[in-house]
Design a protein around this motif. Structure first.
Motif, PDB file in Angstrom:
ATOM      1  N   GLY A 141       0.806  -1.215   0.000  1.00 38.72           N
ATOM      2  CA  GLY A 141       0.000   0.000   0.000  1.00 38.72           C
ATOM      3  C   GLY A 141       0.836   1.261   0.000  1.00 38.72           C
ATOM      4  N   ARG A 142       2.009   1.223   0.666  1.00 37.52           N
ATOM      5  CA  ARG A 142       2.840   2.426   0.706  1.00 37.52           C
ATOM      6  C   ARG A 142       3.344   2.771  -0.689  1.00 37.52           C
ATOM      7  NH1 ARG A 142       5.785   5.968   4.106  1.00 37.52           N
ATOM      8  NH2 ARG A 142       6.086   7.700   2.674  1.00 37.52           N
ATOM      9  N   ALA A 143       3.728   1.780  -1.473  1.00 33.14           N
ATOM     10  CA  ALA A 143       4.180   2.034  -2.841  1.00 33.14           C
ATOM     11  C   ALA A 143       3.039   2.612  -3.681  1.00 33.14           C
ATOM     12  CB  ALA A 143       4.707   0.749  -3.476  1.00 33.14           C
ATOM     13  N   ARG A 148       0.345   7.291  -6.103  1.00 26.15           N
ATOM     14  CA  ARG A 148      -1.015   7.834  -6.216  1.00 26.15           C
ATOM     15  C   ARG A 148      -1.898   6.883  -7.019  1.00 26.15           C
ATOM     16  NH1 ARG A 148      -2.403  12.333  -3.037  1.00 26.15           N
ATOM     17  NH2 ARG A 148      -0.487  13.414  -2.500  1.00 26.15           N
ATOM     18  N   LEU A 149      -1.833   5.608  -6.655  1.00 28.16           N
ATOM     19  CA  LEU A 149      -2.585   4.574  -7.352  1.00 28.16           C
ATOM     20  C   LEU A 149      -3.553   3.909  -6.381  1.00 28.16           C
ATOM     21  CD1 LEU A 149      -2.910   2.882  -9.990  1.00 28.16           C
ATOM     22  CD2 LEU A 149      -1.253   1.281  -8.991  1.00 28.16           C
ATOM     23  N   VAL A 150      -4.829   3.907  -6.739  1.00 29.28           N
ATOM     24  CA  VAL A 150      -5.849   3.231  -5.944  1.00 29.28           C
ATOM     25  C   VAL A 150      -6.031   1.839  -6.531  1.00 29.28           C
ATOM     26  CG1 VAL A 150      -8.246   3.257  -5.168  1.00 29.28           C
ATOM     27  CG2 VAL A 150      -6.960   5.406  -5.372  1.00 29.28           C
ATOM     28  N   ARG A 176      -9.885  11.353  -5.065  1.00 28.80           N
ATOM     29  CA  ARG A 176      -9.254  12.001  -3.911  1.00 28.80           C
ATOM     30  C   ARG A 176      -7.751  11.790  -3.865  1.00 28.80           C
ATOM     31  NH1 ARG A 176     -10.277  10.925   2.570  1.00 28.80           N
ATOM     32  NH2 ARG A 176      -8.985  12.674   3.278  1.00 28.80           N
ATOM     33  N   PHE A 177      -7.316  10.559  -4.135  1.00 30.12           N
ATOM     34  CA  PHE A 177      -5.904  10.232  -3.934  1.00 30.12           C
ATOM     35  C   PHE A 177      -5.154   9.880  -5.214  1.00 30.12           C
ATOM     36  CE2 PHE A 177      -8.010   8.848   0.073  1.00 30.12           C
ATOM     37  CZ  PHE A 177      -7.397   9.766   0.922  1.00 30.12           C
TER      38      PHE A 177
END
Length: 399
Positions: A141-143, A148-150, A176-177
């Motif tokens: 998830g950090r990568a 900026r990939l969901v 959003r992200f």
């Protein structure tokens, strides 16, 4: 990798809560959005914790430490701890036993990775040790956060089958992200299974849609949803994002906060009946329904009488209509500026009893006459009370 320090980690009462749940023993972690947003440097308001303790045990520990608890979701393993009037959700580690796309049957677990695997996206599956700040990242998830990939955890189709609302959440979190194109596998699965949205309650759909529309600029994501026919099964009225794109641009130019109801109106045809139908289907509140219908009743002439518009529909309703009005930006800007600098009176300065005192016979005709006088007062751009009395006397004397 450790969690950066942030103001919420030092909230009054946080130490007592963590001690009660045996943070030193590794039995509680911060999870989800608080971890994600802290890594992004965003302000955090909502804190979620996960714990190995069963909800009844967690409540007993918290209450023994003098912390008020509320059994907000015992069925799903969640209790809410109140520290200094701030709610902190505490949820027991879980695993899914069965799901039907709307509800999940869960069993308690003591496996942190198993609990993280229940979450929808990799960026939401991060957790952190509250003492050391160590971050646990089972699904990269950090990568994905850095990129900026969901991205769904595992197979997107399986995640969507567990909860159909994840289709809409995928797009909201991308708006959003995300940056650039969305995850290809997630997008393909969302489009393929869009019909499953029909199984959801309309309240859940409305909540998720309005959250998306409340983001700083969701227009590109909404356009993507339209392109891939995400709305077609549940909101077939939404066929173009062109007006939304135009509206979000105007909100920026005229320094107006983006409003989700106004933005929904931009996605609908300018037909109040259609707006009422959509709002009713989504089980929106009466106030939301009224505002949506007012906004979709926009006409080119709105900019010619902004004060009259605001008197009849309120300042918010008038600004909605002006921003959506099909006129050029210069005309719209002038109308909004006039309205802000010189808003109309809040109420009509004449009452029915005063017409009766002037000699009019009591009865239903009083309300009719009052409305006629009021319409003249509005057309004359709200003159003072003396002129209102003059209008009334002229109308009564001419009968």
């Amino acid at each position: 990798m450790t969690l950066p320090d942030a103001p919420w980690r030092s909230w009054p009462g946080m130490d007592q809560l963590l001690k009660a749940l045996d943070a030193e023993g590794g039995n509680v972690r911060f999870v989800g959005g608080a971890v994600r947003d802290t890594l992004l440097g965003l302000e955090v308001q909502d804190i979620d914790c996960a714990t190995v303790f069963r909800p009844e045990d967690a409540m007993e520990r918290l209450e023994a430490a003098g912390i008020k608890t509320v059994p907000t979701g015992l069925k799903h393993g969640t209790v809410t701890a109140i520290i200094e009037r701030r709610p902190i959700e505490v949820t027991t580690l879980r695993r899914d036993v069965s799901t039907d796309g709307r509800h999940a049957e869960v069993a308690y677990s003591e496996n942190w990775q198993e609990d993280a695997a229940r979450r929808d996206f990799t960026i939401n599956a991060l957790s952190a040790d509250p003492i050391t700040g160590e971050i646990f990242d089972y699904f990269n998830g950090r990568a994905d956060l850095d990129a900026r990939l969901v991205r769904f955890i595992g197979d997107p189709a399986e995640r969507i089958a567990e909860d159909h609302l994840r289709i809409l959440r995928f797009f909201r979190f991308h708006a959003r992200f995300g940056s650039g194109a969305p995850d290809a596998e997630g997008l393909a699965a969302a489009a393929k299974f869009a019909n499953s949205l029909m199984a959801l309650s309309r309240e859940r759909i409305a909540d998720e849609l309005l959250k998306t529309l409340a983001l700083p600029d969701p227009s590109e994501t909404i356009a993507l949803m339209i392109e891939h026919r995400i709305f077609t099964p549940v909101l077939p009225e939404i066929v173009s994002a062109e007006e939304l794109i135009r509206l979000t641009g105007r909100e920026t130019v005229f320094d107006q906060a983006g409003d989700p109801i106004r933005r929904l109106a931009a996605l609908l045809p300018p037909e109040p009946d259609t707006a009422v139908s959509v709002a009713t289907r989504l089980k929106m509140s009466r106030a939301q329904r009224k505002r949506l219908a007012t906004a979709t009743a926009r006409i080119p002439g709105d900019t010619a009488e902004p004060r009259a518009l605001a008197y009849r529909h309120g300042i918010d309703g008038a600004i909605d209509r002006l921003l959506l009005c099909p006129t050029n930006d210069a005309v719209t800007g002038d109308a909004i500026a006039l309205l802000i600098e010189n808003p109309p009176p809040e109420r009509f300065p004449l009452k029915g009893g005063e017409l009766i005192a002037m000699g009019m016979e009591a009865g239903p005709d009083v309300a009719v006459k009052l409305r006629e006088i009021e319409n003249i007062w509005i057309a004359e751009d709200f003159p003072g009370e003396a002129r209102v009395w003059e209008i009334a006397q002229e109308m009564l004397s001419s009968e």
